[in-house]
Design an enzyme around this catalytic site. Structure first.
Site, PDB file in Angstrom:
ATOM      1  N   GLY A 298       6.789  58.232  87.390  1.00 48.51           N
ATOM      2  CA  GLY A 298       6.668  56.851  86.944  1.00 48.51           C
ATOM      3  C   GLY A 298       7.674  55.936  87.622  1.00 48.51           C
ATOM      4  N   ALA A 371      12.030  60.630  80.693  1.00 49.85           N
ATOM      5  CA  ALA A 371      11.413  59.320  80.916  1.00 49.85           C
ATOM      6  C   ALA A 371       9.925  59.319  80.584  1.00 49.85           C
ATOM      7  CB  ALA A 371      11.612  58.885  82.366  1.00 49.85           C
ATOM      8  N   LYS A 417      12.505  47.575  72.478  1.00 52.29           N
ATOM      9  CA  LYS A 417      11.483  47.458  71.438  1.00 52.29           C
ATOM     10  C   LYS A 417      11.714  48.442  70.290  1.00 52.29           C
ATOM     11  CE  LYS A 417       8.124  45.665  74.708  1.00 52.29           C
ATOM     12  NZ  LYS A 417       9.161  45.453  75.740  1.00 52.29           N
ATOM     13  N   LYS A 429       9.521  55.126  69.647  1.00 54.87           N
ATOM     14  CA  LYS A 429      10.757  55.310  70.414  1.00 54.87           C
ATOM     15  C   LYS A 429      11.967  55.316  69.488  1.00 54.87           C
ATOM     16  CE  LYS A 429      10.893  55.538  74.418  1.00 54.87           C
ATOM     17  NZ  LYS A 429      10.780  56.727  75.304  1.00 54.87           N
ATOM     18  N   VAL A 454      11.489  46.043  82.957  1.00 55.43           N
ATOM     19  CA  VAL A 454      11.908  46.396  84.313  1.00 55.43           C
ATOM     20  C   VAL A 454      10.991  45.693  85.302  1.00 55.43           C
ATOM     21  CG1 VAL A 454      12.266  48.271  85.942  1.00 55.43           C
ATOM     22  CG2 VAL A 454      12.807  48.608  83.533  1.00 55.43           C
TER      23      VAL A 454
END
Length: 645
Positions: A298, A371, A417, A429, A454
């Site tokens: 990713g 990740a 978030k 998360k 990002v």
């Protein structure tokens, strides 16, 4: 090195010209001294000159050869080259004059002085003649030429001088350098390589109009990010294509040239300060270790792989479910490092518990950067079960495998978030952070790193805007008031590595994302960077907030335990200990819920009950709007207040 015959012939020809120049200089010195009357020159001076002339020519040519005077490229001689030539001619003249005086050659001092001057003119001037001719020809061409490309140069420093010289002297560039901009007032009204310096940044818009500029080149690599951002934003507002040197390192490496000039990127306009890393700490953390990156194909994962590979790990393991991304980073790293890097690329899903356990048992990673995750907010709102399976249970499988098979440090990529989440993605998360915090007694050190959006990552707003602009618009934004924090992919990866290096058990790291950016401003800047004018060429449409979306993202949870670290961009927030039995109970409930395929509303309600900070987006946005209205009212009353109380 073997020389070809034509090269040797050219050197012999130049030597012959030097001999003629020495003869001419000596003869002219005598003629000038005695008022251009050959008969008035005393015979003893002429005889002495004739007698020592062969020695002077021979010694001078030998010294010139030893001092590499016959190896200049005449067409491109620089000021440094000219200074070196002057020193060489002066040195050779001094040696031959001292020798001739020692051997009895008596000449008037005025003759010797004028001979030296004439030698400098003839021997140095002949080598510069071609350069002068080329410069004159190009100046004439620039003044007469009617070029489609008309350039405005911003920056009259050394980098600007190099760019200007290349623009003016290159035969391959069909463009005219019309004017130069510099904020240093002492330079205004002067010339840079024969081009006028017309003023500071304030005159850029008028210069573009008056000079019919088609392209701006910004050559100020030593300027601060804030200064560069301000200047680039002014250039961007003109609607003219703007290009720039990337940064100060171009000057350090001597790379300030047109080949290094690139189009302005949106990150150039944000004015972000450079990030300073503790490279020694990161090197110690990663060198010689077996490092695994989940989601290694990713945006963040692949950049982590690039930077980890440069730190000399024993083995780098790239784990990803998507084979195309994994293949791309594999080929890139193989091309750069070849056999120097022990690279293992594994296609696997973190949701496959047994597969993850088998991989950890076989490969024995010492450091894990986690990740892998589903990250798209709107998609996860409509597919909460997939977010729970991948983000929560996938992470839990990797966490348990790390602990069981001796991983020393586990670093999870989290998100802003997760702070007071208003959506399923943020909630999952935050749950993952709680899983890590519940394992305070584990021999594996767990930590999480939070940051915001990002720039340029897959699915982020910038690629979306670019694709909409390429399609002719409109550019769609959810709400014109919305703001977000941004960081570049390399910045995020670098800070994640340093945070991992300094992490201790159960810490959550927060990356300083700088100043927030209005998404509307970002859209307008991207449109201008693409050569269009917002609202004229490309429309911007407001489509409303997406499900689960906040007007304003938060980076820090409300806590008094927020501490600075050695890196000013990294903060650490020590959370209260979380009961592992409570986490296991919640995991059991979630497992039963997704297995029984409960409706989405019940899954979201279940998550909300497990995460105390999970709020409905409507409540959060309503509170944000209330604060905005109150702030606007305060500003309005302040501006309406009388000047004298």
């Amino acid at each position: 090195m073997q020389k070809n015959p034509s090269f040797i012939l050219k050197i012999l020809l130049v030597m012959f010209c030097d001999a003629l120049g020495i003869i001419f200089a000596g003869g002219m010195a005598l003629l000038v001294r005695f008022e251009f009357s050959f008969s008035a020159i005393p015979s003893e001076y002429l005889e002495a000159w004739y007698h020592f002339l062969p020695m002077q020519i021979g010694v001078t040519i030998v010294l010139f050869f030893l001092l590499h005077m016959y190896h200049f490229v005449w067409r491109t001689v620089s000021a440094h080259d000219v200074l070196y030539m002057v020193l060489c001619v002066g040195f050779a003249f001094t040696q031959t004059t001292l020798a001739s005086i020692y051997l009895g050659n008596e000449q008037p001092r005025s003759v010797l002085f004028m001979q030296c001057v004439f030698e400098l003119v003839f021997l140095v001037g002949s080598r510069c003649a071609l350069r002068f001719w080329e410069a004159l020809r190009l100046v004439v061409r620039q003044s007469r030429g009617n070029y489609d490309q008309r350039i405005l140069l911003v920056g009259a420093g050394e980098a600007g001088r190099v760019i200007a010289r290349e623009l003016l002297t290159s035969r391959r560039i069909e463009a005219k350098l019309c004017a130069v901009i510099d904020d240093n007032e002492s330079k205004w009204g002067k010339y840079l390589e024969s081009v006028p310096i017309i003023g500071g940044r304030d005159v850029i818009p008028s210069a573009v109009r008056n000079e019919r500029i088609t392209q701006i080149i910004v050559a100020i690599p030593s300027a601060s990010p804030q200064q560069r951002s301000e200047i680039l934003n002014i250039c961007n507002m003109t609607g003219v294509r703007t290009r720039t040197l990337p940064g100060f390192y171009q000057l350090v490496n001597g790379d300030a040239s047109l080949s290094n000039v690139r189009d302005v990127q949106v990150e150039d306009l944000l004015g972000r300060s450079p990030i300073h890393l503790n490279t020694e700490v990161i090197d110690r953390f990663l060198r010689g270790k077996v490092v695994m990156v989940t989601g290694g194909g990713g945006s963040i994962g692949s950049e982590l792989c690039r930077q980890i590979a440069a730190r000399g790990p024993k083995t780098l393991i790239v784990l990803d479910i998507y084979e195309n991304n994994a293949y791309d980073i594999q080929q890139e790293l193989r091309r750069i490092y070849g056999s120097k890097l022990d690279l293992r690329v594994v296609i696997a899903s973190i949701r496959d518990k047994q597969r993850i356990y088998d991989l950890f048992e076989e490969l024995r990673p010492e450091v894990v950067f986690h990740a892998a995750a589903h990250k798209h907010v709107p998609l996860m709102e409509t597919c909460p079960s997939e977010a729970i399976k991948n983000n929560i249970f996938g992470t839990y499988h990797v966490v348990r495998a790390a602990e069981k098979f001796g991983v020393k440090k586990f670093v999870m990529i989290s998100t802003d978030k997760a702070v007071n989440p208003t959506n399923v993605m943020g909630a999952t998360k935050r749950f993952c952070e709680m899983v890590l915090q519940s394992r305070a007694d584990s021999p594996t050190e767990y930590c999480a790193v939070r940051f915001g959006n990002v720039l340029g990552s897959n699915g982020s707003v910038v690629p979306l805007f670019k694709s909409q602009i390429e399609a002719g618009g409109p550019v769609t934004i959810t709400d014109k008031r919305i703001i977000r924090y941004f960081m570049t992919i390399p910045e995020a990866a670098q800070l994640v590595m340093e945070a991992g290096a300094m992490a201790k058990q159960s810490q959550i790291f927060v990356l300083d994302m700088g100043e927030p950016v209005k998404i509307l401003d970002l859209a307008e800047k991207l449109i201008r960077l693409s050569g269009y004018e917002p609202y004229q060429d490309i429309e911007i449409e407001e489509v409303g907030l997406r499900p689960g979306e906040k007007l304003y993202e938060e980076l820090l949870m409300s806590s008094e335990t927020l501490l600075k670290t050695d890196n000013e961009k990294i903060f650490v927030e020590q959370q209260q200990r979380i009961d592992p039995s409570q986490i296991m109970e919640n995991l059991t409930k979630l497992d039963r819920a997704v297995t029984e395929e409960l409706p989405d509303e019940k899954l979201v309600s279940l998550l909300r009950g497990m995460i105390p900070t999970y709020h409905a987006p409507e409540d959060v946005n309503r509170e944000a709007e209330r604060k905005l209205a109150a702030h606007a009212a305060e500003e309005s009353s302040a501006s309406a207040a009388p000047i004298l109380a």
